[in-house]
Scaffold this active site. Sequence first.
Site, PDB file in Angstrom:
ATOM      1  N   THR A 155      24.264 124.419  -2.518  1.00 15.80           N
ATOM      2  CA  THR A 155      23.332 123.347  -2.162  1.00 15.80           C
ATOM      3  C   THR A 155      21.949 123.589  -2.742  1.00 15.80           C
ATOM      4  O   THR A 155      21.553 124.728  -2.976  1.00 15.80           O
ATOM      5  CB  THR A 155      23.241 123.158  -0.629  1.00 15.80           C
ATOM      6  N   ARG A 156      21.244 122.480  -3.003  1.00 11.19           N
ATOM      7  CA  ARG A 156      19.838 122.548  -3.415  1.00 11.19           C
ATOM      8  C   ARG A 156      19.002 121.695  -2.468  1.00 11.19           C
ATOM      9  O   ARG A 156      17.868 121.341  -2.756  1.00 11.19           O
ATOM     10  CB  ARG A 156      19.657 122.067  -4.868  1.00 11.19           C
ATOM     11  N   HIS A 172      21.984 119.671   7.036  1.00 12.62           N
ATOM     12  CA  HIS A 172      21.931 118.999   8.338  1.00 12.62           C
ATOM     13  C   HIS A 172      23.304 119.089   8.992  1.00 12.62           C
ATOM     14  O   HIS A 172      24.176 119.801   8.520  1.00 12.62           O
ATOM     15  CB  HIS A 172      21.479 117.550   8.145  1.00 12.62           C
ATOM     16  N   HIS A 219      26.478 118.640   6.894  1.00 11.26           N
ATOM     17  CA  HIS A 219      26.848 119.777   6.040  1.00 11.26           C
ATOM     18  C   HIS A 219      27.509 120.877   6.858  1.00 11.26           C
ATOM     19  O   HIS A 219      28.425 121.546   6.403  1.00 11.26           O
ATOM     20  CB  HIS A 219      25.612 120.342   5.343  1.00 11.26           C
ATOM     21  N   ARG A 229      30.521 115.117  -3.212  1.00  7.89           N
ATOM     22  CA  ARG A 229      30.223 113.879  -3.933  1.00  7.89           C
ATOM     23  C   ARG A 229      29.058 114.126  -4.890  1.00  7.89           C
ATOM     24  O   ARG A 229      28.086 114.765  -4.539  1.00  7.89           O
ATOM     25  CB  ARG A 229      29.830 112.814  -2.901  1.00  7.89           C
TER      26      ARG A 229
END
Length: 573
Positions: free
Chosen positions: A198-199, A203, A206, A292
């Site tokens: 992740t970047r 929340h 996730h 996605r």
Amino acid sequence: MANPPHGGVLKDLIARDAPRRKELYAEAERLPAIVLSERQLCDLELILNGGFSPLEGFLNQKDYEGVVNNVRLADGTLFSIPITLDVSQETIDSVGVKPGARIALRDFRDDRNLAIITVDDIYKPDKAKEAKEIFGGDEEHPAIKYLYNTAKEFYIGGKLDAIDRLEHYDYVGLRYTPAELRLHFDKLGWSKVVAFQTRNPMHRAHRELTVRAARARQANVLIHPVVGLTKPGDIDHFTRVRVYQALLPRYPNGMAVLGLLPLAMRMGGPREAIWHAIIRKNHGATHFIVGRDHAGPGKNSKGVDFYGPYDAQVAVEKYRDELGIEVVPFQQMTYLPDTDEYKPKDEVEAGVKTLDISGTELRKRLRTGQEIPEWFSYPEVVRVLRESHPPRSKQGFTVFLTGYQNSGKDAIARALNVTLNQQGGRSVSLLLGETVRAELSSELGFSREDRDRNIGRIAFVASELTKAGAVVIAAPIAPFEKSRKTARELVEKYGSFYLVHVATPLEFAEKTDRRGIYAKARNGEIKGFTGVDDPYEVPTNADLVVDVSKSNVRTAVHQIVLLLESQGLLEQL
Ligand SMILES: Nc1ncnc2c1ncn2[C@@H]1O[C@H](COP(=O)(O)OS(=O)(=O)O)[C@@H](OP(=O)(O)O)[C@H]1O
């Protein structure tokens, strides 16, 4: 046991070369050096620690062409992103880059030599081809812009000898090399680990996604966020790491570990997803989540997506047998308020109500202080985000008054200063022309260049104070449009900037000048005086125009206060 690395052997060059460290260090002192850029340093770190195994250096031409054309190194090993050391002709000449030469690679932050490259070859890449094959060819793609505007003309290929690891001063305990992470998994007794790239802040969706992936594979979770270079405009990694730390206790029974990855992302969608999977495999993960629009930069200026939402999933699926890490594809997770649960979009039955908050919407809510619902994020995560994104009423800003000498700008600035101090809540800095001239610009005169330099200094100070959450009231003459524009651009990186043109006519300013300065300018005692024998360019883009010949200082201050209030900057919380 952790997953075997890509190519079978973890290329931990630091460990490999540790016995020769002293020698290499001494040799590097005598060698010519190339000072690496931030992006090159990120790449170097992951070559040196084995994150990019099987690479042992920067790609030579054969490997580069293989990666660009066939997604493979010259020996046939799957590899999807070219890891290249770009240099200019000037560097080649000044450093003496030639095949066989040994050159030290240096960290620009502290001038330490980190590695020695033995030059294999120097080649001129076909950038158009690289842009097309690796990133899809759209010239607005950030990596393509980087390729054309920042990356130099030539690439140097060659293997590395490792001298030292990069120094980090933030979150050192969370920065695991692949070997360290493997050892950590071993210690925890984890045999199956699903890694999450992740970047962005994480929340509830996730958390649900990662737990679902873990449940489906009976695995543990590695939260593996990128803290090297991400997309410009992303939330800074300091904030994000605090968010991940706040989220971690929400995983039951210590089922997740947080490790930071010093990767320079390219936002290369499908190609990048393959690369990400390889990197996670090298860090010992057995599974990797591809969601996605994985590593996609979103849309171009015409609103067209750079990649299809599931292109990355298709790409990793294509190479699944060779990847050696099981990819766990996921659709976007969405919230179902009626049942208070999260589900992947493709599992939601038609007609069932769903709720989502986009990144843009979240940023807006942070900016305005609007509520962020608990179904979206945990309160402790929101608290961290709010600390870094205070509401408008706590953000810094600059009011920049411009006008003739004795136009009333100084009086307005002083009155605004006490008005805002009366309100409280922020510290207020007053940068009157005369103060700046005395404290910061005492050696400057009134030529155009000197005036520009003077405004440049005011803008620098204003931008730094604005960043720190203060209010800045600046009141120089600032007669030139260009320097006012530059000041606006600089401050707006960190907060709002309001240009107030104090448009009191010159005749009025001169008539009411009790200090006799205009008289001195008229009789030639002061030369190049604004309005007398030096120009004042009337602002074309003022946010507010006031004139003390028609009203008074109090009215002007009120007009400014009303403007600030309308922007939400003065709301009392
Ligand atoms: N040639 C010339 N032109 C304009 N102003 C002059 C000049 N020489 C001196 N001064 C005095 O310098 C003060 C204005 O400086 P600023 O820093 O506001 O000017 S600028 O924005 O850099 O153009 C301002 O001082 P104060 O009146 O004390 O504010 C001017 O009177």
